[in-house]
Write a protein that holds these residues in place. Structure first.
Motif, short mmCIF file in Angstrom:
data_model
loop_
_atom_site.label_atom_id
_atom_site.label_comp_id
_atom_site.label_asym_id
_atom_site.label_seq_id
_atom_site.Cartn_x
_atom_site.Cartn_y
_atom_site.Cartn_z
N PRO A 207 0.80 -1.23 0.00
CA PRO A 207 0.00 0.00 0.00
C PRO A 207 0.83 1.28 0.00
CG PRO A 207 -0.12 -1.08 2.14
CD PRO A 207 0.54 -2.05 1.20
N ARG A 208 2.12 1.18 0.32
CA ARG A 208 2.97 2.36 0.36
C ARG A 208 3.88 2.45 -0.87
NH1 ARG A 208 1.60 4.88 4.54
NH2 ARG A 208 3.05 6.57 3.99
N GLU A 209 3.63 1.61 -1.85
CA GLU A 209 4.42 1.64 -3.08
C GLU A 209 4.14 2.93 -3.86
OE1 GLU A 209 7.07 1.22 -5.23
OE2 GLU A 209 6.76 -0.88 -4.58
N THR A 210 5.20 3.58 -4.32
CA THR A 210 5.03 4.81 -5.09
C THR A 210 5.71 4.76 -6.45
OG1 THR A 210 6.97 5.78 -3.98
CG2 THR A 210 4.80 6.26 -3.03
N ASP A 211 6.42 3.68 -6.74
CA ASP A 211 7.08 3.53 -8.03
C ASP A 211 6.03 3.20 -9.09
OD1 ASP A 211 8.44 2.38 -10.32
OD2 ASP A 211 10.24 2.27 -9.06
N THR A 212 5.78 4.15 -9.97
CA THR A 212 4.71 3.99 -10.97
C THR A 212 4.94 2.78 -11.85
OG1 THR A 212 4.39 6.39 -11.00
CG2 THR A 212 3.46 5.14 -12.84
N LYS A 213 6.16 2.55 -12.27
CA LYS A 213 6.45 1.41 -13.15
C LYS A 213 6.15 0.09 -12.46
CE LYS A 213 9.93 3.53 -16.19
NZ LYS A 213 9.63 4.91 -15.79
N LYS A 214 6.51 -0.02 -11.19
CA LYS A 214 6.22 -1.24 -10.44
C LYS A 214 4.72 -1.45 -10.26
CE LYS A 214 10.52 -1.44 -7.74
NZ LYS A 214 11.09 -1.43 -6.37
N ILE A 215 4.00 -0.37 -10.05
CA ILE A 215 2.55 -0.47 -9.87
C ILE A 215 1.88 -0.91 -11.17
CG2 ILE A 215 0.45 0.80 -9.31
CD1 ILE A 215 2.25 2.67 -7.59
N ILE A 216 2.30 -0.31 -12.29
CA ILE A 216 1.74 -0.69 -13.60
C ILE A 216 2.02 -2.15 -13.90
CG2 ILE A 216 2.04 -0.35 -16.09
CD1 ILE A 216 2.36 2.64 -15.53
N ALA A 217 3.24 -2.60 -13.54
CA ALA A 217 3.62 -4.00 -13.79
C ALA A 217 2.76 -4.94 -12.95
CB ALA A 217 5.10 -4.20 -13.48
N ALA A 218 2.51 -4.58 -11.70
CA ALA A 218 1.68 -5.42 -10.83
C ALA A 218 0.25 -5.50 -11.35
CB ALA A 218 1.70 -4.87 -9.41
N VAL A 219 -0.27 -4.38 -11.81
CA VAL A 219 -1.63 -4.36 -12.36
C VAL A 219 -1.71 -5.25 -13.60
CG1 VAL A 219 -3.37 -2.92 -13.48
CG2 VAL A 219 -2.23 -2.12 -11.40
N LYS A 220 -0.72 -5.14 -14.47
CA LYS A 220 -0.72 -5.96 -15.69
C LYS A 220 -0.66 -7.44 -15.35
CE LYS A 220 1.80 -6.79 -19.99
NZ LYS A 220 2.97 -6.41 -20.83
N LYS A 221 0.20 -7.80 -14.41
CA LYS A 221 0.37 -9.22 -14.05
C LYS A 221 -0.89 -9.80 -13.42
CE LYS A 221 3.32 -12.31 -11.33
NZ LYS A 221 4.51 -12.39 -10.42
N GLN A 222 -1.57 -9.00 -12.58
CA GLN A 222 -2.70 -9.54 -11.83
C GLN A 222 -4.06 -9.32 -12.49
OE1 GLN A 222 -2.52 -8.88 -7.48
NE2 GLN A 222 -0.43 -8.10 -7.77
N THR A 223 -4.15 -8.36 -13.39
CA THR A 223 -5.46 -8.10 -14.03
C THR A 223 -5.43 -8.28 -15.54
OG1 THR A 223 -5.15 -5.73 -14.49
CG2 THR A 223 -5.85 -6.34 -12.27
N GLY A 224 -4.23 -8.28 -16.12
CA GLY A 224 -4.12 -8.39 -17.57
C GLY A 224 -4.24 -7.06 -18.29
#
Length: 278
Positions: A207-224
């Motif tokens: 919940p404290r992640e602020t790295d945009t690239k890491k967040i985008i990658a997590a969204v892609k991996k978990q939601t497609g």
């Protein structure tokens, strides 16, 4: 300290005398605001608008005015909500039951204006459905994760009964990651990929992640769902989320999830269940 705290100072039990025969109108309330609510000398009070007048059966004789103050702070125009209780020539911004500690200010929220039921915020259900639900939410809020998925499911499965209008209210101090997640959700919804919004409520991420690239990658991996950083940081997205924040202020919303059923605040957040066919 929040911006609102910097702008205002309200005493919890202070009651200010008005003339008993004074007709309550914008001018009278403006005078009250200038003298007793806005204490910061750097803030200029330009005007006040009465949005709604309410009564509570627990407070016989009290009129409750839900207003919007037009303020100027460091040359910036700000519309700030304020609630004023008036009875027999007395006015106060907080009315507290001494025995129970109950602050009636926390028992009231404005009625949802028709303009907030717009196509841009319609998430699930048909806009001509019999009942309208409106939600302010943050996908990382634990209470939202308990409540909002059920509301989404109900609207998807009962589109003629329920129309769900969704507003973003990321609680950035608690979970900064929501700043990027809500941007992604806004773009996905505008593209018609509404299931991505729903999937955000099961996303596993710090919940404290602020790295945009890491967040985008997590969204892609978990939601497609794949999206570029430039797209979520566009001016259009920024303005849309600022508008949602302004709407939250207009509705005196400070926490999530805040739920409205047919225009009225649903404190228990479960009023929609009576519309579901068994």
């Amino acid at each position: 300290m929040s911006l609102m705290s910097k702008l205002l100072t309200s005493a919890l039990i202070a009651t200010v005398a008005l003339s008993a025969n004074t007709e309550v109108n914008n001018k009278v309330l403006l005078n009250y605001i200038e003298r007793n609510v806005v204490k910061n000398p750097q803030v200029e009070v330009k005007g006040i608008k009465i949005l709604e007048k309410r009564e509570l059966k627990d407070l016989p004789g009290w009129d409750i005015y839900l207003t919007s103050m037009h303020l100027v702070y460091h040359k910036k125009n700000i519309d700030a909500p304020e609630m004023i209780f008036v009875k027999d020539g007395l006015a106060t911004s907080h009315l507290v039951n001494i025995k129970t500690g109950r602050d009636y200010r926390n028992e009231i929220k404005p009625t949802v204006p028709a303009s907030m039921y717009n196509d841009a915020h319609l998430l699930f259900g048909n806009k001509d459905a019999k009942h309208k639900l409106l939600v302010f939410s943050d996908p990382e809020c634990p209470f939202c994760r308990d409540v909002v998925p059920g509301i989404m499911k109900a609207a998807k499965e009962n589109p003629q009964q329920i129309a769900l209008y969704y507003y973003h209210l990321p609680l950035l101090r608690i979970h900064p990651v929501s700043g990027t997640l809500t941007r992604i959700m806004h773009v996905a919804q505008s593209e018609g990929k509404k299931d991505v919004v729903q999937k955000m409520y099961t996303l596993k991420i710090n919940p404290r992640e602020t790295d945009t690239k890491k967040i985008i990658a997590a969204v892609k991996k978990q939601t497609g769902y794949d999206i570029t950083e430039d797209k979520i940081k566009s001016d259009e997205v920024t303005k849309a989320l600022e508008a949602d924040a302004k709407a939250a202020g207009r509705m005196m919303v400070t926490g999530t999830p805040t739920v409205y059923v047919d225009g009225k605040w649903d404190k228990m957040r479960n009023g929609y269940k009576k519309f579901i066919k068994n």
